[in-house]
Design a protein around this motif. Structure first.
Motif, PDB file in Angstrom:
ATOM      1  N   UNK A   1      -5.179  -1.957  -3.790  1.00 20.10           N
ATOM      2  CA  UNK A   1      -6.542  -1.443  -3.921  1.00 20.10           C
ATOM      3  C   UNK A   1      -6.850  -0.421  -2.831  1.00 20.10           C
ATOM      4  N   UNK A   2      -6.441  -0.711  -1.611  1.00 21.95           N
ATOM      5  CA  UNK A   2      -6.673   0.238  -0.519  1.00 21.95           C
ATOM      6  C   UNK A   2      -5.989   1.563  -0.810  1.00 21.95           C
ATOM      7  N   UNK A   3      -4.754   1.502  -1.333  1.00 23.97           N
ATOM      8  CA  UNK A   3      -4.042   2.741  -1.652  1.00 23.97           C
ATOM      9  C   UNK A   3      -4.801   3.563  -2.686  1.00 23.97           C
TER      10      UNK A   3
ATOM     11  N   UNK B   1       0.830  -1.204   0.000  1.00 23.78           N
ATOM     12  CA  UNK B   1       0.000   0.000   0.000  1.00 23.78           C
ATOM     13  C   UNK B   1       0.866   1.256   0.000  1.00 23.78           C
ATOM     14  N   UNK B   2       1.892   1.272   0.828  1.00 17.99           N
ATOM     15  CA  UNK B   2       2.771   2.439   0.894  1.00 17.99           C
ATOM     16  C   UNK B   2       3.450   2.696  -0.445  1.00 17.99           C
ATOM     17  N   UNK B   3       3.968   1.635  -1.066  1.00 13.87           N
ATOM     18  CA  UNK B   3       4.638   1.785  -2.357  1.00 13.87           C
ATOM     19  C   UNK B   3       3.667   2.233  -3.442  1.00 13.87           C
ATOM     20  N   UNK B   4       2.433   1.708  -3.396  1.00 14.16           N
ATOM     21  CA  UNK B   4       1.437   2.079  -4.404  1.00 14.16           C
ATOM     22  C   UNK B   4       1.054   3.548  -4.294  1.00 14.16           C
ATOM     23  N   UNK B   5       0.945   4.054  -3.084  1.00 13.94           N
ATOM     24  CA  UNK B   5       0.638   5.482  -2.914  1.00 13.94           C
ATOM     25  C   UNK B   5       1.662   6.339  -3.653  1.00 13.94           C
ATOM     26  N   UNK B   6       2.931   5.990  -3.538  1.00 15.68           N
ATOM     27  CA  UNK B   6       3.960   6.748  -4.230  1.00 15.68           C
ATOM     28  C   UNK B   6       3.915   6.505  -5.742  1.00 15.68           C
TER      29      UNK B   6
ATOM     30  N   UNK C   1      15.123   1.784   0.189  1.00 18.45           N
ATOM     31  CA  UNK C   1      14.111   2.022  -0.845  1.00 18.45           C
ATOM     32  C   UNK C   1      12.959   2.849  -0.298  1.00 18.45           C
ATOM     33  N   UNK C   2      12.507   2.504   0.895  1.00 17.41           N
ATOM     34  CA  UNK C   2      11.416   3.262   1.509  1.00 17.41           C
ATOM     35  C   UNK C   2      11.823   4.718   1.721  1.00 17.41           C
ATOM     36  N   UNK C   3      13.037   4.912   2.229  1.00 22.99           N
ATOM     37  CA  UNK C   3      13.512   6.276   2.462  1.00 22.99           C
ATOM     38  C   UNK C   3      13.641   7.041   1.147  1.00 22.99           C
ATOM     39  N   UNK C   4      14.083   6.331   0.096  1.00 21.03           N
ATOM     40  CA  UNK C   4      14.215   6.976  -1.201  1.00 21.03           C
ATOM     41  C   UNK C   4      12.894   7.433  -1.775  1.00 21.03           C
ATOM     42  N   UNK C   5      11.813   6.793  -1.358  1.00 24.89           N
ATOM     43  CA  UNK C   5      10.476   7.178  -1.799  1.00 24.89           C
ATOM     44  C   UNK C   5       9.775   8.061  -0.768  1.00 24.89           C
ATOM     45  N   UNK C   6      10.527   8.547   0.205  1.00 24.70           N
ATOM     46  CA  UNK C   6       9.996   9.404   1.272  1.00 24.70           C
ATOM     47  C   UNK C   6       8.854   8.736   2.025  1.00 24.70           C
ATOM     48  N   UNK C   7       9.011   7.421   2.245  1.00 24.25           N
ATOM     49  CA  UNK C   7       8.072   6.667   3.083  1.00 24.25           C
ATOM     50  C   UNK C   7       8.730   6.506   4.455  1.00 24.25           C
ATOM     51  N   UNK C   8       8.120   7.070   5.460  1.00 19.92           N
ATOM     52  CA  UNK C   8       8.659   6.971   6.809  1.00 19.92           C
ATOM     53  C   UNK C   8       8.268   5.632   7.412  1.00 19.92           C
TER      54      UNK C   8
END
Length: 413
Positions: free
Chosen positions: A306-308, A20-25, A70-77
């Motif tokens: 889907x949730x994203x 979900x986090x990756x899909x939002x980005x 990878x998460x940090x690179x996508x600004x996902x905390x």
């Protein structure tokens, strides 16, 4: 004090939450995204825990969905090693176990499930369950020649673990209270093949007998069956199913129905809170809006995405066909749809011992397909069957049963 910056907050950093986090980005959302997990690891795949993590190499590695870099690179905390303890729906805030509070515009609960506990006295430190990477490492330490592993429960996890244990040289006894293994969602004809494969590999399977007591005397864990037999094991792994993690949602007053109850868009009884994956139950349109809860890898992936999309306002209904799989001893079992929706079955033989059972409803609609065979022998036809199920097709039973009739032609028709 609550931070002023709101955004998307995801509770649960597993397969579903991570996707979900990756899909939002991927969808271009540029506001704050916060992923909260109670483990110290980045999001990782759980299916390998009962397979490769038990048998591969001297130091098994986590198969991550996305590294912290990878998460940090996508600004996902990514906030790890903490739990969400309360939701303030009015203030749109989530309080964490470290005392901090996260503000949200939309909140996704991807809290997953937890192993069902065996409710009896006598369980000691060598009576364990498998859910996390740490659990897998603890179990793996016992998988060696000369050790005896008792597995309570003849479902997917227990049987995959039994296969891994035999590969590592351990003796294995599987205890199943039901009349056969794989009672939930797997046709008896296929379960019999899996049963025979385990027997041929040296696994002892005891069906139809419950557990009277368990005691750890420091030398062995002694399991006494209802029929009187005693089994002495070095480790007992309990695999009797999973229960959805709903406490956080229930305390917040969200509707609960065999999981966090959501609609077809994965929206809970609070329009700003979504739930996805193992923790939620949802109406499945393909089966007359039957409410289901799916504990499956692909469902976690699909519902996370889907949730994203719906957190961003897509308003998209769940439309995927359920799909499950398990690999044991070179055999691949795959099921598309819900086989218990069928009232009749048609068999298609694919050669080399592989076959598919097509499950038809009373009106002739294809509602499920269950297949087993070596390697990827059934994968292509199960995928085509999945597409037929999604189209609500009513193929002729004779065509389904004939290997001479290509499933792709039925799809085109």
């Amino acid at each position: 004090m609550m931070a002023m910056a709101r955004g998307m907050v995801i509770i649960g950093a597993g397969e579903c939450g991570g996707r979900a986090a990756l899909t939002l980005r991927d969808l271009g959302y540029d506001g704050p995204v916060t992923l909260v997990g109670d483990e110290p690891h980045p999001p990782y795949e759980r299916p390998p825990l009962s397979k490769d993590a038990m048998t591969t190499g001297d130091a098994p590695q986590i198969k991550t969905i996305a590294s912290d870099a990878t998460l940090a690179g996508k600004s996902i905390r990514h906030i790890h090693s903490v739990q969400a303890v309360a939701i303030d729906r009015a203030a749109h805030g989530v309080r964490l176990s470290d005392g901090s509070v996260l503000a949200y515009d939309k909140l996704l609960l991807a809290t997953g499930s937890t192993p069902r506990r065996l409710q009896m006295p006598g369980l000691g430190p060598r009576c364990v369950t498998l859910r996390s990477f740490a659990d897998a490492l603890a179990i793996r330490a016992y998988l060696r020649a000369g050790s005896h592993i008792a597995i309570v429960g003849g479902g997917f996890i227990g049987l995959e673990l039994a296969a891994a244990a035999r590969k590592m040289g351990a003796a294995v006894t599987v205890i199943e209270a039901q009349p056969r293994i794989l009672m939930r969602g797997v046709p008896a004809e296929i379960a019999e093949i899996i049963h025979a494969a385990h027997i041929s590999e040296g696994v002892e399977i005891l069906c139809g007998d419950g557990i009277a007591s368990i005691a750890d005397d420091g030398k062995a864990v002694r399991v006494t069956l209802a029929g009187g037999r005693e089994i002495a094991a070095d480790l007992v792994v309990i695999g009797i199913g999973a229960v959805p993690v709903t406490e956080l949602a229930a305390k917040a007053g969200l509707a609960i129905d065999n999981g966090i109850a959501v609609d077809a868009r994965l929206q809970s009884s609070d329009p700003d809170i979504f739930a996805a994956g193992d923790c939620c139950s949802f109406p499945l349109a393909l089966y007359g809006a039957r409410r289901v809860r799916l504990e499956a890898w692909r469902n976690a992936q699909e519902q996370g995405a889907l949730a994203a999309r719906n957190m961003l306002g897509a308003g998209e209904a769940h439309a995927s066909v359920p799909w499950f799989w398990s690999d044991q001893y070179g055999l691949s079992l795959q099921i598309a749809g819900l086989s218990d929706e069928g009232s009749s079955t048609v068999r298609r033989d694919l050669g080399d011992g592989a076959f598919i059972l097509f499950h038809l409803a009373e009106d002739g609609r294809l509602v499920a397909a269950s297949g087993i065979g070596p390697g990827n022998a059934v994968a292509r036809d199960i995928r085509l069957a999945e597409m037929l199920i999604g189209k609500r097709a009513r193929p002729e039973p004779e065509a389904l049963g004939s290997p001479a009739v290509k499933l792709k032609s039925l799809l085109a028709a």
